[in-house]
Design an enzyme around this catalytic site. Structure first.
Site, PDB file in Angstrom:
ATOM      1  N   HIS A  69       0.838  -1.208   0.000  1.00 44.75           N
ATOM      2  CA  HIS A  69       0.000   0.000   0.000  1.00 44.75           C
ATOM      3  C   HIS A  69       0.871   1.256   0.000  1.00 44.75           C
ATOM      4  O   HIS A  69       0.659   2.171  -0.814  1.00 44.75           O
ATOM      5  CB  HIS A  69      -0.916  -0.014   1.230  1.00 44.75           C
ATOM      6  CG  HIS A  69      -1.728   1.220   1.403  1.00 44.75           C
ATOM      7  ND1 HIS A  69      -3.080   1.264   1.121  1.00 44.75           N
ATOM      8  CD2 HIS A  69      -1.392   2.469   1.822  1.00 44.75           C
ATOM      9  CE1 HIS A  69      -3.529   2.496   1.361  1.00 44.75           C
ATOM     10  NE2 HIS A  69      -2.518   3.240   1.797  1.00 44.75           N
ATOM     11  N   GLU A  70       1.860   1.293   0.896  1.00 43.51           N
ATOM     12  CA  GLU A  70       2.716   2.478   0.983  1.00 43.51           C
ATOM     13  C   GLU A  70       3.571   2.639  -0.269  1.00 43.51           C
ATOM     14  O   GLU A  70       3.783   3.762  -0.739  1.00 43.51           O
ATOM     15  CB  GLU A  70       3.583   2.429   2.242  1.00 43.51           C
ATOM     16  CG  GLU A  70       2.827   2.323   3.553  1.00 43.51           C
ATOM     17  CD  GLU A  70       1.672   3.301   3.719  1.00 43.51           C
ATOM     18  OE1 GLU A  70       1.673   4.386   3.104  1.00 43.51           O
ATOM     19  OE2 GLU A  70       0.741   2.977   4.476  1.00 43.51           O
TER      20      GLU A  70
END
Length: 136
Positions: free
Chosen positions: A126-127
Site C-alpha cells: 500500500h505504501e
C-alpha cells in the site's frame, strides 16, 4: 516533528523520487507522524506528509520500521482486499500479494533484503503504491 496528512489527490498522484542521505529528517518526521496517528494508521509514505521521496514507515507490533527506496523483487499469492488510507475517506478494493520479497535501505543506508507475509506485506505494498502516485 508531527506533520499534517496530505489529502490533495493531485499531489498524491505524482510519482516520488529516490531518497538520499539528505532526506534523513523525513524518516523522523514519518515516525513522529505515524506515532501520532497509530489509532487509525499502520504505515505512511513520505508523500503523505508532503515529501515526494521513496521513504515509508510501517508498524510491526510495537516497532516502527523505516524503508528507504524499497523495491519488490518477488510477489506471490495474489488476493483481493479492501483498504483505507488517512488521505482518503472510506475503503477501496485492491489487489495485493500474500508474500513479497523486498530490497531496501535501512535508516543507516545499509542494504537489506527481506521476505514479508500477510498484513505486513499488505501495508508495504500500500505504501509503495504511493510512490507511484497510486491511491488505492
Amino acid at each position: 516533528m508531527i506533520k499534517p496528512i496530505v489529502k490533495d489527490i493531485l499531489f498524491l498522484g505524482q510519482k516520488s523520487e529516490e531518497a538520499t542521505k539528505n532526506d534523513m529528517v523525513v524518516i523522523d518526521d514519518l515516525i513522529d507522524t505515524l506515532r501520532a496517528n497509530l489509532e487509525h494508521c499502520v504505515g505512511l509514505a513520505a508523500n503523505m506528509i508532503g515529501v515526494k521521496k521513496r521513504i515509508l514507515v510501517f508498524t510491526v507490533g510495537n516497532l516502527i520500521v523505516p524503508m528507504i527506496n524499497p523495491v519488490i523483487l518477488k510477489k506471490e499469492k495474489p488476493y483481493e482486499t479492501e483498504e483505507s488510507c488517512l488521505s482518503l475517506i472510506g475503503f477501496r478494493k485492491t489487489k495485493r500479494y500474500e508474500t513479497i520479497e523486498v530490497t531496501y535501505l535501512d535508516r543507516n543506508f545499509n542494504k537489506k533484503k527481506q521476505v514479508f507475509n500477510g498484513f505486513t506485506a499488505q501495508i508495504i505494498q500500500h505504501e509503495m503504491d504511493h510512490f507511484e502516485g497510486i491511491i488505492i
